[in-house]
Scaffold this motif. Structure first.
Motif, mmCIF file in Angstrom:
data_model
loop_
_atom_site.group_PDB
_atom_site.id
_atom_site.type_symbol
_atom_site.label_atom_id
_atom_site.label_comp_id
_atom_site.label_asym_id
_atom_site.label_seq_id
_atom_site.Cartn_x
_atom_site.Cartn_y
_atom_site.Cartn_z
ATOM 1 N N SER A 588 0.846 -1.190 0.000
ATOM 2 C CA SER A 588 0.000 0.000 0.000
ATOM 3 C C SER A 588 0.881 1.239 0.000
ATOM 4 C CB SER A 588 -0.906 -0.008 1.235
ATOM 5 O OG SER A 588 -0.124 -0.034 2.418
ATOM 6 N N GLN A 589 0.281 2.363 -0.381
ATOM 7 C CA GLN A 589 1.042 3.610 -0.499
ATOM 8 C C GLN A 589 0.317 4.741 0.235
ATOM 9 O OE1 GLN A 589 2.384 4.531 -4.517
ATOM 10 N NE2 GLN A 589 2.050 2.420 -5.133
ATOM 11 N N PRO A 590 0.271 4.681 1.556
ATOM 12 C CA PRO A 590 -0.397 5.763 2.294
ATOM 13 C C PRO A 590 0.369 7.075 2.150
ATOM 14 C CG PRO A 590 0.803 4.329 3.798
ATOM 15 C CD PRO A 590 0.846 3.664 2.442
ATOM 16 N N ILE A 591 -0.381 8.171 2.094
ATOM 17 C CA ILE A 591 0.235 9.499 2.050
ATOM 18 C C ILE A 591 0.201 10.067 3.460
ATOM 19 C CG2 ILE A 591 0.186 11.778 0.994
ATOM 20 C CD1 ILE A 591 -1.357 10.604 -1.306
ATOM 21 N N ARG A 592 1.350 10.561 3.917
ATOM 22 C CA ARG A 592 1.445 11.038 5.288
ATOM 23 C C ARG A 592 2.011 12.459 5.319
ATOM 24 N NH1 ARG A 592 3.883 5.530 7.150
ATOM 25 N NH2 ARG A 592 1.996 4.284 7.392
ATOM 26 N N ILE A 593 1.834 13.091 6.468
ATOM 27 C CA ILE A 593 2.455 14.385 6.727
ATOM 28 C C ILE A 593 3.233 14.240 8.028
ATOM 29 C CG2 ILE A 593 0.340 15.224 7.853
ATOM 30 C CD1 ILE A 593 1.144 18.049 6.908
ATOM 31 N N ALA A 594 4.472 14.699 8.023
ATOM 32 C CA ALA A 594 5.332 14.550 9.199
ATOM 33 C C ALA A 594 6.103 15.836 9.414
ATOM 34 C CB ALA A 594 6.293 13.375 9.020
ATOM 35 N N GLY A 595 6.490 16.072 10.663
ATOM 36 C CA GLY A 595 7.260 17.258 10.986
ATOM 37 C C GLY A 595 8.314 16.955 12.030
ATOM 38 N N LEU A 596 9.320 17.801 12.094
ATOM 39 C CA LEU A 596 10.406 17.666 13.066
ATOM 40 C C LEU A 596 10.796 19.056 13.529
ATOM 41 C CD1 LEU A 596 13.592 15.492 12.947
ATOM 42 C CD2 LEU A 596 13.842 17.975 13.084
ATOM 43 N N ALA A 597 10.988 19.180 14.847
ATOM 44 C CA ALA A 597 11.451 20.443 15.422
ATOM 45 C C ALA A 597 12.617 20.143 16.347
ATOM 46 C CB ALA A 597 10.331 21.148 16.175
ATOM 47 N N ASP A 682 -1.567 10.574 9.306
ATOM 48 C CA ASP A 682 -2.189 10.197 8.040
ATOM 49 C C ASP A 682 -2.766 11.439 7.367
ATOM 50 O OD1 ASP A 682 -3.436 8.278 6.097
ATOM 51 O OD2 ASP A 682 -5.256 9.136 6.972
ATOM 52 N N LEU A 683 -2.321 11.713 6.145
ATOM 53 C CA LEU A 683 -2.684 12.978 5.507
ATOM 54 C C LEU A 683 -4.170 13.057 5.196
ATOM 55 C CD1 LEU A 683 -1.794 15.670 4.281
ATOM 56 C CD2 LEU A 683 -1.397 14.470 2.127
ATOM 57 N N GLN A 684 -4.765 11.955 4.735
ATOM 58 C CA GLN A 684 -6.181 12.015 4.363
ATOM 59 C C GLN A 684 -7.050 12.382 5.550
ATOM 60 O OE1 GLN A 684 -7.130 11.962 1.235
ATOM 61 N NE2 GLN A 684 -4.965 11.685 0.698
ATOM 62 N N THR A 685 -6.693 11.901 6.721
ATOM 63 C CA THR A 685 -7.462 12.252 7.916
ATOM 64 C C THR A 685 -7.238 13.710 8.296
ATOM 65 O OG1 THR A 685 -7.205 9.976 8.687
ATOM 66 C CG2 THR A 685 -7.922 11.602 10.305
ATOM 67 N N VAL A 686 -5.996 14.173 8.167
ATOM 68 C CA VAL A 686 -5.686 15.564 8.527
ATOM 69 C C VAL A 686 -6.427 16.532 7.614
ATOM 70 C CG1 VAL A 686 -3.825 17.258 8.730
ATOM 71 C CG2 VAL A 686 -3.446 14.910 9.463
ATOM 72 N N LEU A 687 -6.627 16.140 6.366
ATOM 73 C CA LEU A 687 -7.326 17.030 5.431
ATOM 74 C C LEU A 687 -8.779 17.238 5.832
ATOM 75 C CD1 LEU A 687 -5.921 15.748 2.005
ATOM 76 C CD2 LEU A 687 -5.330 17.864 3.180
ATOM 77 N N GLN A 688 -9.358 16.260 6.533
ATOM 78 C CA GLN A 688 -10.741 16.405 6.983
ATOM 79 C C GLN A 688 -10.788 17.335 8.196
ATOM 80 O OE1 GLN A 688 -13.244 15.106 5.297
ATOM 81 N NE2 GLN A 688 -11.865 14.047 3.883
ATOM 82 N N THR A 689 -11.792 18.156 8.253
ATOM 83 C CA THR A 689 -11.946 19.062 9.385
ATOM 84 C C THR A 689 -13.428 19.188 9.715
ATOM 85 O OG1 THR A 689 -11.391 21.249 10.251
ATOM 86 C CG2 THR A 689 -12.128 21.149 7.960
ATOM 87 N N SER A 690 -13.732 19.645 10.901
ATOM 88 C CA SER A 690 -15.133 19.806 11.303
ATOM 89 C C SER A 690 -15.677 21.128 10.776
ATOM 90 C CB SER A 690 -15.248 19.766 12.832
ATOM 91 O OG SER A 690 -14.451 20.774 13.409
ATOM 92 N N VAL A 691 -16.927 21.102 10.385
ATOM 93 C CA VAL A 691 -17.576 22.314 9.881
ATOM 94 C C VAL A 691 -18.190 23.066 11.065
ATOM 95 C CG1 VAL A 691 -19.362 23.220 8.358
ATOM 96 C CG2 VAL A 691 -18.056 21.181 7.706
ATOM 97 N N PRO A 692 -17.877 24.335 11.221
ATOM 98 C CA PRO A 692 -18.461 25.094 12.348
ATOM 99 C C PRO A 692 -19.993 25.097 12.276
ATOM 100 C CG PRO A 692 -16.671 26.315 11.311
ATOM 101 C CD PRO A 692 -16.964 25.156 10.421
ATOM 102 N N ALA A 693 -20.634 24.853 13.417
ATOM 103 C CA ALA A 693 -22.103 24.864 13.483
ATOM 104 C C ALA A 693 -22.577 26.091 14.272
ATOM 105 C CB ALA A 693 -22.603 23.583 14.145
ATOM 106 N N TYR A 694 -23.657 26.674 13.806
ATOM 107 C CA TYR A 694 -24.164 27.876 14.474
ATOM 108 C C TYR A 694 -24.700 27.529 15.848
ATOM 109 C CZ TYR A 694 -27.253 31.671 15.792
ATOM 110 O OH TYR A 694 -27.880 32.670 16.503
#
Length: 792
Positions: A588-597, A682-694
């Motif tokens: 499989s070829q999952p797309i990820r996002i990673a960072g280092l500080a 996991d990048l696909q999960t990070v791309l998802q975000t919650s929609v603000p509700a009134y």
């Protein structure tokens, strides 16, 4: 591939000058990378015969030669070439002649007059050889112009072929293209069958017919391997970049360049029994013509007799079965090897050959017989001898299929944007030897046996465009109706994530997906990574399963350059085996996002104290990146991370990544100094975000209550918060931790957690009774499920 223009013009003369011919080839897809003359610009150089060569009276390394240049009297030339000898015919630059950077004048050398200059090949710009005079053929007429004698007004063209155009790896292939593009007559090399005069033959067995569906062999007896290679053949070979070796080898190379069919010649007296085309048995080895001994791998096709291995099929022959100057009986091989059976094999053994270069791209599978006859005729003409019959073994079912391809002219016109008629399309395709017939509105096309690159309709459309002329296709800007696409608010783009991390002082990097196997072992505990069959470097031999090792390598590179503060991130694919462990289709070829500080949390400044980046700094970056209401962090173990400073990141209870401080072992091993903090999600999960509700904004006052709870040390704050929020009555707006206490008044195995609870109604002021009831509800829930108690 390089070739002599004069050789090409002997097959097709399009009536174009050299520059126009090079431009034509380039625009048809055969890019002419270089055009150069075979000799330098010079004049006044003639053939001279050395009559005598005497030692110079005043110089040990000079000779005084008397030469005949066809001028009626002998000329005296002082020469320093070690090979100058009476009887030689050599180039003479006469008085007034011009060589590159030099005009010839009469001169005195160590007191002896010299009336000209005898020349080496380098002085004429023919080659870099300057070890002695260029020896001309013995039958060269004295006084003849050397430029004309050696055809030095010729040009050498080097074309940069794409891998799909293997049909142009020969002079005949290039000539076919020129003839099709210009309409000039194609004068093919005449190939007539050679009638056998012997009845000697050697059986051929195709033990691997899928890899070698056609193999032709012929025995020739009584040949003279010491016969000289004719000057015209040697010249064409050398201008094609192949050095002359011996007449038998030169003939096979010549036919390969002329027709495109690699050949091999064996010493027949060294062969035993039938010829077998097979794959290797265990323990076999072969000494090649390049003096390299190899142990063929299981997927390497071999040529063998009944006793031993003779050659790597389609790659290189063996030393023990090769021809020598004493060879009198030869076995000539001409075969078709499937491209997949040859591709990459020569590189695996650390070398390349002209034969493998052609076979792995595809050689005309109908050419073997014609090439055999052409080579046979040349051998008989130049070396003498007698020829036996051609023995051919063929597996028709394994030869490449030539199915009819459907070309829709209307679609071709739409794709190309040109108004070309059906008849013009058929004519263009027919000019490159494609069989074309009409079937209703369509054209049915059968590619010839030498065109491996034409397999689908798009290939035919591309061929029409190429032959029509790319320069004739009008340059029209595309036009179309554009519609704004909907983009849901619940999904962000990768560029939004890039900008967010850049705003938090990270810099993006792009690393290779090929990594060192040691990185996979250290940072991922991966003992069985996906290995590359042909890595571009020894330290880039496996596919990565994590982005973290690459970021650590970036940190190492920056630390070596005295950059202490490093904040980098990367988005990219990782490569993991599936459960079934299949090496190719099964990963499989999952797309990820990673960072280092690493280094300090903030750039050095006067307004805040300097401190090192820690776990909670990166946790804040991850929270900003996720922007999701239900993110939890659970202590975890990871081979790359510190055992007590690592957490798994979960959304809705599903693990999406990890963050933590790098393991001290790897900090020490890679000389990092201070430990960096990393995250990978996991990048696909990070791309998802919650929609603000009134939510209605209340005008009523907020009621706050502080709740201090004593819990066991083992109870996570997150568990308490989740329970309080899940149990909260409707009037509770928020529950947040504001204090953690451990010390006097609290048992050593306990801790005190203080929470602030904010309550509010949208339409009325809350009464004390309902506030206290809400707090009591929360207390009862944590007491019953977590064993908590109110702090007194």
């Amino acid at each position: 591939m390089q070739f002599s223009e004069q050789w090409l013009r002997s097959l097709v003369d399009p009536g174009l000058d050299s520059a126009e011919l090079a431009h034509l080839l380039t625009m048809s897809g055969l890019e002419v990378e270089e055009t150069r003359p075979v000799g330098a610009a010079f004049s006044g150089v003639v053939v001279a015969a050395i009559i005598s060569a005497e030692k110079h009276p005043s110089a040990d390394r000079l000779k005084v030669c008397r030469v005949d240049a066809g001028q009626g009297e002998l000329l005296q030339i002082v020469c320093g070439a070690p090979n100058a000898a009476a009887g030689m015919k050599v180039p003479l630059a006469t008085i007034g002649g011009k060589l590159p950077g030099l005009e010839i004048k009469a001169a005195k050398l160590r007191g002896v007059e010299s009336f000209g200059m005898l020349c080496s090949a380098r002085e004429l710009g023919i080659s870099d050889d300057h070890g002695g005079l260029l020896e001309l053929p013995a039958d060269a007429p004295v006084g003849a112009d050397v430029r004309r004698l050696l055809d030095l007004d010729d040009l050498v063209h080097t074309i940069k072929l794409t891998p799909n155009r293997s049909d142009c790896l020969s002079l005949l292939g290039v000539a076919r293209e020129v003839a099709a593009l210009t309409g000039a007559h194609l004068d093919r090399p005449q190939v007539e069958p050679v009638a056998p005069t012997l009845d000697t033959r050697r059986p051929i067995m195709l033990d691997a017919p899928a890899a070698c569906p056609r193999y032709c062999g012929r025995i020739l007896r009584g040949v003279d391997a010491r016969a000289p290679t004719p000057a015209w053949m040697r010249q064409r070979l050398e201008r094609s970049g192949i050095r002359s070796i011996s007449v038998l080898v030169d003939i096979t190379n010549y036919v390969m360049l002329e027709l495109g069919q690699p050949l091999h010649v064996f010493d027949d007296d060294r062969l035993q029994g039938a010829i077998h085309v097979r794959f290797p048995a265990a323990g076999e080895s072969l000494l090649l013509l390049n003096e390299q001994t190899v142990e063929p791998t299981a997927d390497t096709l071999l040529i063998a007799d009944e006793a031993r291995v003779l050659a790597l099929a389609g790659i290189m022959g063996g030393e023990e079965s090769g021809v020598t100057l004493d060879t009198t009986n030869v076995f000539l091989e001409s075969a078709f090897f499937a491209p997949g059976a040859i591709a990459g094999r020569a590189r695996a053994y650390g070398f390349l050959s002209d034969a493998s270069h052609r076979f792995e791209r595809g050689v005309d599978f109908d050419l073997a017989g014609r090439a055999m006859e052409r080579a046979t005729r040349l051998i008989l003409d130049l070396c003498g001898g007698e020829a036996g019959p051609v023995v051919e073994a063929v597996s028709e079912e394994h030869l490449p299929a030539r199915p009819e391809l459907r070309l829709r002219p209307a679609r071709a016109r739409r794709v190309l944007g040109i108004g070309i008629t059906d008849e013009e399309m058929a004519g263009l395709l027919g000019s490159v030897h494609l069989s074309v017939r009409r079937h209703g509105e369509d054209l049915l096309v059968v590619p010839p046996s030498f065109r491996f690159d034409i397999q689908i309709e798009e290939d035919l459309i591309e061929e029409v465009a190429r032959l029509y002329g790319y320069e004739q296709v009008p340059a029209q800007p595309p036009r179309g109706m554009l519609t704004m696409l909907d983009r849901g608010e619940a999904r962000r783009t990768q560029w939004q994530l890039r900008r967010l991390l850049a705003a938090r002082d990270f810099q993006e990097v792009i690393n290779y997906a090929f990594v060192d196997e040691a990185w996979e072992r250290d940072f991922c505990a991966n003992a069985d990574p996906i290995r590359l069959a042909n890595p571009i470097a020894a330290q880039m031999n496996v596919m990565r399963t994590s982005l973290v090792p690459g970021l650590v390598a970036n940190l190492v590179a920056n630390r070596k350059r005295q950059l202490a503060r490093v904040r980098v991130f990367e988005m990219g694919r990782c490569f993991e085996r599936r459960a079934d462990g299949e090496p190719v289709e099964g990963f499989s070829q999952p797309i990820r996002i990673a960072g280092l500080a690493a280094g300090t949390a903030l750039p050095e400044q006067w307004g805040s104290a300097t401190r090192g980046v820690d776990f909670f700094d990166i946790k804040g970056d991850v929270e900003a990146l996720l922007a999701h209401p239900d993110v939890t962090y659970v202590a975890t173990a990871h081979p790359a991370l510190h055992p007590g400073r690592a957490a798994a990141v979960l959304i809705d209870g599903r693990r999406i990544g990890m963050l933590g401080e790098l393991h001290p072992v790897w900090v020490d091993r890679y000389d990092l100094g201070s430990a960096p903090v990393v995250f990978e999600l996991d990048l696909q999960t990070v791309l998802q975000t919650s929609v603000p509700a009134y939510r209605e904004i209340s005008r009523q006052p907020i009621v706050a209550r502080d709740l201090a709870l004593i819990v066991d040390q083992s109870v996570c704050v997150d568990a308490v918060l989740r329970l309080l929020r899940d149990s909260a009555p409707e009037i509770v707006r928020s529950v947040e931790l504001f204090d953690l206490y451990q010390g006097k008044g609290v048992d050593p195995d306990k801790k005190s957690l203080a929470f602030r609870i904010l309550m509010q109604d949208t339409h009325r002021t809350l009464e004390d009774a309902e506030v206290e009831a809400a707090v009591a509800t929360l207390v009862r829930r944590v007491e019953s499920e977590l064993g908590a108690r109110l702090r007194g």
